[in-house]
Design a protein around this motif. Structure first.
Motif, PDB file in Angstrom:
ATOM      1  N   LEU A  19       0.826  -1.200   0.000  1.00 11.70           N
ATOM      2  CA  LEU A  19       0.000   0.000   0.000  1.00 11.70           C
ATOM      3  C   LEU A  19       0.864   1.255   0.000  1.00 11.70           C
ATOM      4  CD1 LEU A  19      -2.775  -1.022   2.566  1.00 11.70           C
ATOM      5  CD2 LEU A  19      -2.963  -0.923   0.080  1.00 11.70           C
ATOM      6  N   LEU A  20       1.978   1.204   0.710  1.00  7.59           N
ATOM      7  CA  LEU A  20       2.897   2.344   0.710  1.00  7.59           C
ATOM      8  C   LEU A  20       3.456   2.596  -0.688  1.00  7.59           C
ATOM      9  CD1 LEU A  20       4.900   1.718   3.995  1.00  7.59           C
ATOM     10  CD2 LEU A  20       3.482   3.696   3.498  1.00  7.59           C
ATOM     11  N   LYS A  21       3.687   1.496  -1.400  1.00  4.30           N
ATOM     12  CA  LYS A  21       4.284   1.613  -2.735  1.00  4.30           C
ATOM     13  C   LYS A  21       3.263   2.031  -3.779  1.00  4.30           C
ATOM     14  CE  LYS A  21       5.290  -2.145  -4.920  1.00  4.30           C
ATOM     15  NZ  LYS A  21       5.948  -3.430  -5.309  1.00  4.30           N
ATOM     16  N   PRO A  89     -16.378   5.522   9.831  1.00  2.67           N
ATOM     17  CA  PRO A  89     -15.037   5.431   9.239  1.00  2.67           C
ATOM     18  C   PRO A  89     -15.059   5.543   7.719  1.00  2.67           C
ATOM     19  CG  PRO A  89     -15.333   3.744  10.904  1.00  2.67           C
ATOM     20  CD  PRO A  89     -16.679   4.362  10.691  1.00  2.67           C
ATOM     21  N   THR A  90     -13.975   6.087   7.192  1.00  6.49           N
ATOM     22  CA  THR A  90     -13.781   6.203   5.751  1.00  6.49           C
ATOM     23  C   THR A  90     -12.648   5.282   5.331  1.00  6.49           C
ATOM     24  OG1 THR A  90     -14.489   8.509   5.776  1.00  6.49           O
ATOM     25  CG2 THR A  90     -13.217   7.783   3.872  1.00  6.49           C
ATOM     26  N   SER A  91     -12.859   4.539   4.260  1.00  8.25           N
ATOM     27  CA  SER A  91     -11.833   3.622   3.763  1.00  8.25           C
ATOM     28  C   SER A  91     -10.904   4.361   2.805  1.00  8.25           C
ATOM     29  CB  SER A  91     -12.494   2.448   3.036  1.00  8.25           C
ATOM     30  OG  SER A  91     -11.527   1.560   2.533  1.00  8.25           O
ATOM     31  N   VAL A  92      -9.595   4.176   3.005  1.00  6.69           N
ATOM     32  CA  VAL A  92      -8.609   4.792   2.112  1.00  6.69           C
ATOM     33  C   VAL A  92      -8.009   3.762   1.160  1.00  6.69           C
ATOM     34  CG1 VAL A  92      -8.058   6.613   3.740  1.00  6.69           C
ATOM     35  CG2 VAL A  92      -6.728   4.497   3.785  1.00  6.69           C
ATOM     36  N   ALA A  93      -8.247   2.480   1.428  1.00 10.52           N
ATOM     37  CA  ALA A  93      -7.772   1.422   0.532  1.00 10.52           C
ATOM     38  C   ALA A  93      -8.586   0.168   0.799  1.00 10.52           C
ATOM     39  CB  ALA A  93      -6.282   1.149   0.736  1.00 10.52           C
ATOM     40  N   GLN A  94      -8.750  -0.623  -0.230  1.00  7.28           N
ATOM     41  CA  GLN A  94      -9.486  -1.881  -0.113  1.00  7.28           C
ATOM     42  C   GLN A  94      -8.983  -2.844  -1.173  1.00  7.28           C
ATOM     43  OE1 GLN A  94     -13.582  -1.637  -1.890  1.00  7.28           O
ATOM     44  NE2 GLN A  94     -13.154   0.561  -1.830  1.00  7.28           N
ATOM     45  N   GLY A  95      -9.208  -4.117  -0.934  1.00  4.84           N
ATOM     46  CA  GLY A  95      -8.762  -5.128  -1.886  1.00  4.84           C
ATOM     47  C   GLY A  95      -8.807  -6.501  -1.248  1.00  4.84           C
ATOM     48  N   GLU A  96      -7.943  -7.413  -1.724  1.00  2.00           N
ATOM     49  CA  GLU A  96      -7.865  -8.754  -1.174  1.00  2.00           C
ATOM     50  C   GLU A  96      -6.471  -9.005  -0.618  1.00  2.00           C
ATOM     51  OE1 GLU A  96      -9.054 -11.711  -3.995  1.00  2.00           O
ATOM     52  OE2 GLU A  96     -11.181 -11.175  -3.869  1.00  2.00           O
TER      53      GLU A  96
END
Length: 321
Positions: A19-21, A89-96
């Motif tokens: 996620l940082l990348k 809450p607000t999501s800033v990233a999502q995935g698997e």
């Protein structure tokens, strides 16, 4: 059938590095290995929720059913947010994080939990606004997102199960079984959920899901994965566990709920607390005894509304107690 992987600190660190990348900047506290520090939110049990630095929370689904609820939650939070006076809450990233298993990275809401901070009188007004807002969310839109409709629980069945539980608690010197006698079979029938009363129900308004500031204001509500369309008394029951019976009933009354749903929520909470504490003492449930005892104490706090001895069949649910 392939067993789902167990999330570990290494799993979380690898995901955070990706996620940082590729995603948002999360450099709000670093560890010795580089990148934000990660640590599990819970000290024991399965580590599916992790702090990421000081400003984010990573939640990992441990099976496909939980992953489906997690994905639904993202859409549901957008639906409820305009109706609520408290933060979601607000999501800033999502995935698997593994095949078929979802994750969400959320911003951390400032404040502690209702287990850490007492809710003030103004905070009770915040809870009333929360209950009011939930009732205003369009049920059809929630169901279109996949939120299930759940039938009300039978208070009479709960009463019978609680009766067996208090026998065990009495022998263990944990609870006076005579206190349950306040809920008679006739009262359980009288406090049945009324037709047409279904609303959006958070269904987990316990202390760890209420974000409370040091001054006692309720600032946010976490974890919308168990939300259903159903009996509003379930959220009143949850608040009784979180902030105590008197505060829960005051908040529900401010929200426009009458005597019947308030008393129904109170007795749902009371039955739940003795059932779960008895199960934990009998080692049929794995839950901290200290937390279960605290919830039992809150739910069984006396309230003036219990002096109501008869509810007329024609009394509307929004009648003042």
């Amino acid at each position: 059938m392939t067993q789902a992987p167990t999330p570990t600190a290494d799993t979380v660190r690898r995901l955070v590095r990706s996620l940082l990348k590729d995603g948002p900047s999360l450099k709000d506290g670093t560890s010795d290995t580089g990148g934000p520090e990660v640590r599990p939110v819970a000290e024991s049990g399965a580590h599916a929720t992790w702090w990421v630095g000081a400003r984010h929370v990573l939640r990992l689904s441990e099976d496909r059913a939980a992953a489906a609820r997690r994905r639904r939650e993202l859409r549901l939070r957008d639906l409820v947010r305009p109706h609520l006076p408290v933060a979601v809450p607000t999501s800033v990233a999502q995935g698997e994080w593994a095949p078929g298993l979802a994750y969400t990275l959320d911003t951390k809401l400032p404040g502690g939990s209702a287990e850490e901070h007492d809710v003030s009188a103004v905070g009770e007004a915040d809870l009333a606004g929360l209950l009011t807002g939930l009732r205003e969310v369009p049920v059809r839109q929630a169901e279109a997102l996949g939120v299930p409709r759940v039938a009300p629980r039978s208070l009479e069945a709960m009463r019978r199960e609680a009766g067996r539980a208090v026998e065990l608690l009495g022998k263990a010197d944990e609870f006076d079984p005579a206190r349950l006698q306040q809920l008679t079979s006739a009262a359980a029938v009288q406090l049945a959920a009324q037709p047409g009363s279904a609303v959006l129900v958070h269904h987990a308004l316990t202390g760890e899901h209420l974000v409370v500031s040091a001054d006692g204001r309720v600032r946010g509500v976490l974890d919308w994965t168990d939300t259903v369309v159903g009996d509003p008394a379930e959220d009143i029951a949850g608040l009784a566990l979180a902030v105590g019976a008197p505060a829960a009933v005051r908040a529900a009354t401010l929200a426009g709920y009458g005597a019947r749903p308030c008393l129904r929520g109170l007795w749902l909470a009371r039955c739940d607390t003795v059932i779960h504490l008895a199960a934990a003492l009998d080692r049929r449930e794995d839950a901290p005894l200290g937390l279960l005892r605290a919830r039992l104490g809150r739910a069984w706090e006396a309230i003036l509304l219990e002096r109501v001895t008869e509810l007329r069949d024609e009394e509307p649910d929004d009648a003042e107690p």
